[in-house]
Design an enzyme around this catalytic site. Structure first.
Site, short mmCIF file in Angstrom:
data_model
loop_
_atom_site.label_atom_id
_atom_site.label_comp_id
_atom_site.label_asym_id
_atom_site.label_seq_id
_atom_site.Cartn_x
_atom_site.Cartn_y
_atom_site.Cartn_z
N HIS A 104 0.50 -0.81 0.04
CA HIS A 104 -0.24 -0.01 -0.28
C HIS A 104 1.02 0.98 -0.01
CE1 HIS A 104 0.10 -0.87 4.28
NE2 HIS A 104 1.34 0.56 4.28
P1 TYD Z 1 -2.09 -2.90 6.79
O1 TYD Z 1 -1.60 -1.68 7.68
O2 TYD Z 1 -2.35 -3.57 5.38
O3 TYD Z 1 -0.75 -4.28 7.56
P2 TYD Z 1 0.65 -3.74 6.57
O4 TYD Z 1 1.17 -2.70 6.53
O5 TYD Z 1 1.12 -5.00 7.44
O6 TYD Z 1 -0.38 -5.26 5.81
O7 TYD Z 1 -3.28 -3.79 8.54
C1 TYD Z 1 -3.39 -4.43 8.55
C2 TYD Z 1 -4.87 -4.87 9.55
O8 TYD Z 1 -4.56 -4.31 10.71
C3 TYD Z 1 -6.09 -3.83 8.61
O9 TYD Z 1 -7.34 -4.49 8.80
C4 TYD Z 1 -5.86 -2.35 9.27
C5 TYD Z 1 -5.60 -2.85 10.78
N1 TYD Z 1 -4.82 -1.79 11.62
C6 TYD Z 1 -5.38 -1.11 12.56
O10 TYD Z 1 -6.80 -1.04 12.73
N2 TYD Z 1 -4.60 0.01 13.28
C7 TYD Z 1 -3.35 0.06 12.79
O11 TYD Z 1 -2.20 1.27 13.09
C8 TYD Z 1 -2.82 -0.74 11.87
C9 TYD Z 1 -1.41 -0.32 11.19
C10 TYD Z 1 -3.61 -1.46 10.73
#
Ligand code: TYD
Length: 133
Positions: free
Chosen positions: A49
């Site tokens: 992302h």
């Molecule tokens: P995501 O940012 O997509 O993780 P990565 O970059 O490791 O792939 O987040 C994964 C899930 O966690 C998504 O459903 C959103 C949730 N999340 C939160 O609720 N709060 C946060 O601060 C973060 C980083 C993720």
């Protein structure tokens, strides 16, 4: 590309290491949130992302992992394997995190609280977004 390797202050001695990052010295933003990725299977890629506004610092506080970055023009892959170094990632950069070692823990310092509307999660949407800039 708006990324930078940050060298933390080292206050260790022969018996212990202590690494410090302080706002306006090593840290270019005030930290509003931290999270960490751990127990990540080596076959898994995370991230995938871009953040429109958020700035982050990534720290391999244990083990190692790779970070692949793309800003619409250039690609870069950074190996994080040293808890004394941070990777600053500015806004608008696509990132993928992979090749976690079994003891790999990625600590993330973030400039803002969690906002889902700051994410672009589709690569095609990212390409449109960044080409329009
Ligand atoms: P995501 O940012 O997509 O993780 P990565 O970059 O490791 O792939 O987040 C994964 C899930 O966690 C998504 O459903 C959103 C949730 N999340 C939160 O609720 N709060 C946060 O601060 C973060 C980083 C993720």
């Amino acid at each position: 590309m708006d990324i930078k390797i940050i060298n933390f202050q080292k206050h260790g001695d022969a018996n212990a290491q202590l690494s410090v990052a302080e706002y306006k010295k090593e840290l270019p933003f005030a930290v509003k949130r931290i999270y960490f990725l751990h127990k990540v299977k080596s076959s898994i890629t995370r991230g995938k992302h871009c953040h429109k506004k958020l700035k982050q610092v990534y720290i391999a506080i244990s083990g190692k992992m790779k970070i692949k970055l793309f800003d619409g023009r250039n690609n870069k892959t950074i190996l994080l394997d040293n808890p004394n170094k941070g990777l600053y990632i500015g806004s608008n950069i696509w990132r993928e995190i992979y090749d976690f070692s079994s003891n790999g823990i990625l600590l993330v310092l973030a400039s803002d609280i969690y906002k889902e509307n700051d994410y672009i999660r589709s690569y095609n949407e990212y390409l449109k977004f960044i080409r329009g800039k």
